[in-house]
Design an enzyme around this catalytic site. Sequence first.
Site, PDB file in Angstrom:
ATOM      1  N   GLU A  33       0.838  -1.200   0.000  1.00 44.32           N
ATOM      2  CA  GLU A  33       0.000   0.000   0.000  1.00 44.32           C
ATOM      3  C   GLU A  33       0.876   1.254   0.000  1.00 44.32           C
ATOM      4  OE1 GLU A  33      -3.634   1.109   2.931  1.00 44.32           O
ATOM      5  OE2 GLU A  33      -1.708   0.849   3.920  1.00 44.32           O
ATOM      6  N   HIS A  35       2.477   4.558   1.020  1.00 47.38           N
ATOM      7  CA  HIS A  35       2.728   5.191   2.324  1.00 47.38           C
ATOM      8  C   HIS A  35       3.417   6.529   2.110  1.00 47.38           C
ATOM      9  CE1 HIS A  35       1.538   1.466   4.294  1.00 47.38           C
ATOM     10  NE2 HIS A  35       1.632   2.078   5.447  1.00 47.38           N
ATOM     11  N   ASP A  44       3.610  -1.763   5.975  1.00 45.47           N
ATOM     12  CA  ASP A  44       2.774  -2.439   6.988  1.00 45.47           C
ATOM     13  C   ASP A  44       3.283  -3.840   7.319  1.00 45.47           C
ATOM     14  OD1 ASP A  44       1.215  -0.196   7.126  1.00 45.47           O
ATOM     15  OD2 ASP A  44      -0.516  -1.059   6.089  1.00 45.47           O
ATOM     16  N   HIS A 119      -2.023  -3.591   9.440  1.00 54.67           N
ATOM     17  CA  HIS A 119      -2.803  -2.811   8.445  1.00 54.67           C
ATOM     18  C   HIS A 119      -4.229  -2.697   8.973  1.00 54.67           C
ATOM     19  CE1 HIS A 119      -4.265  -1.454   4.527  1.00 54.67           C
ATOM     20  NE2 HIS A 119      -5.011  -2.525   4.377  1.00 54.67           N
ATOM     21  N   GLU A 121      -7.142  -1.893   7.959  1.00 51.22           N
ATOM     22  CA  GLU A 121      -8.315  -2.434   7.263  1.00 51.22           C
ATOM     23  C   GLU A 121      -8.457  -3.956   7.384  1.00 51.22           C
ATOM     24  OE1 GLU A 121      -6.226  -0.136   6.310  1.00 51.22           O
ATOM     25  OE2 GLU A 121      -7.051   1.233   4.812  1.00 51.22           O
ATOM     26  N   HIS A 174      -1.535   7.180   9.208  1.00 48.54           N
ATOM     27  CA  HIS A 174      -1.070   6.471   8.027  1.00 48.54           C
ATOM     28  C   HIS A 174       0.121   7.194   7.420  1.00 48.54           C
ATOM     29  CE1 HIS A 174      -1.103   3.980   4.485  1.00 48.54           C
ATOM     30  NE2 HIS A 174      -1.029   5.075   3.757  1.00 48.54           N
ATOM     31  N   GLU A 179       4.449   5.358  12.029  1.00 48.46           N
ATOM     32  CA  GLU A 179       5.037   4.460  11.020  1.00 48.46           C
ATOM     33  C   GLU A 179       6.390   4.976  10.533  1.00 48.46           C
ATOM     34  OE1 GLU A 179       1.574   1.912   8.919  1.00 48.46           O
ATOM     35  OE2 GLU A 179       1.737   3.967   8.172  1.00 48.46           O
TER      36      GLU A 179
END
Length: 254
Positions: A33, A35, A44, A119, A121, A174, A179
Amino acid sequence: MRSVFMSELSWVEYQARIERDRAPVLLPVGATEQHGPHLPLGTDALLATAVAADAARRVGALVAPAIAYGYKSQPKCGGGQHFCGTTSVDAATLVGGVRDAVREFARHGVARLVVVNGHYENQWFVTEGIDLGLRDLGAGAAIEVVRLEYWDFLTEATLAKVFPDGFPGFALEHAAVIETSLMLHYHPSLVRVDLIPDDGPAEFPPYDVYPSRRHWVPLSGVLSSARGADAAKGRLIAEEVAQRLAAAIEARFP
Ligand code: ZN
Ligand code: MN
């Protein structure tokens, strides 16, 4: 010291760790994904694997290869599906992957499985995969599964230190301070500090729309600024998560 990574062991070594040492197995689940421009697509899974390995070294556990594709990125927590590079799976695919993993580890004799999610989701689809995996195995199965999001192991005290101006919440984190700091701690060569954008924090209405609206999401893909990130914060976060995760594994599986 022997590797904690299952992928670096022979089957004979692995079998001994499971049967003789009753080693817990940690299964990281991530995503591929965007970032932002400053972090890699694999963030992630890289971070779920890194914190799992840190905890595994403390308790004599093993870390399985990560499930590196996650459920579809959502605008409010991952930027959405419109970014090039974001490569997601349908819910049924993720559920099936976790379900298969539970069955396979049970077949190996693993009695203690810890699914480390990185992650946002993925959460309920990982839960469903575990539930169906256990249902397949039946009531007599010896395996017990723990499921967690690694960021839930951060204390209020540490969040206050990392966010002196106030914590924006985990969904907006995010590609932001947590992170980015963790990546600066674990994988500094993969971070482009010079490309950290100034965006955010993103503001969303209290509902979702489908098809999703690209203009709700900052063009960079970052939902709140990572400007406050540094390696020292990453180390603080990593130490706390690993230590508290290790303690939880020991308490759950003495
Ligand atoms: Zn992420
Ligand atoms: Mn994500």
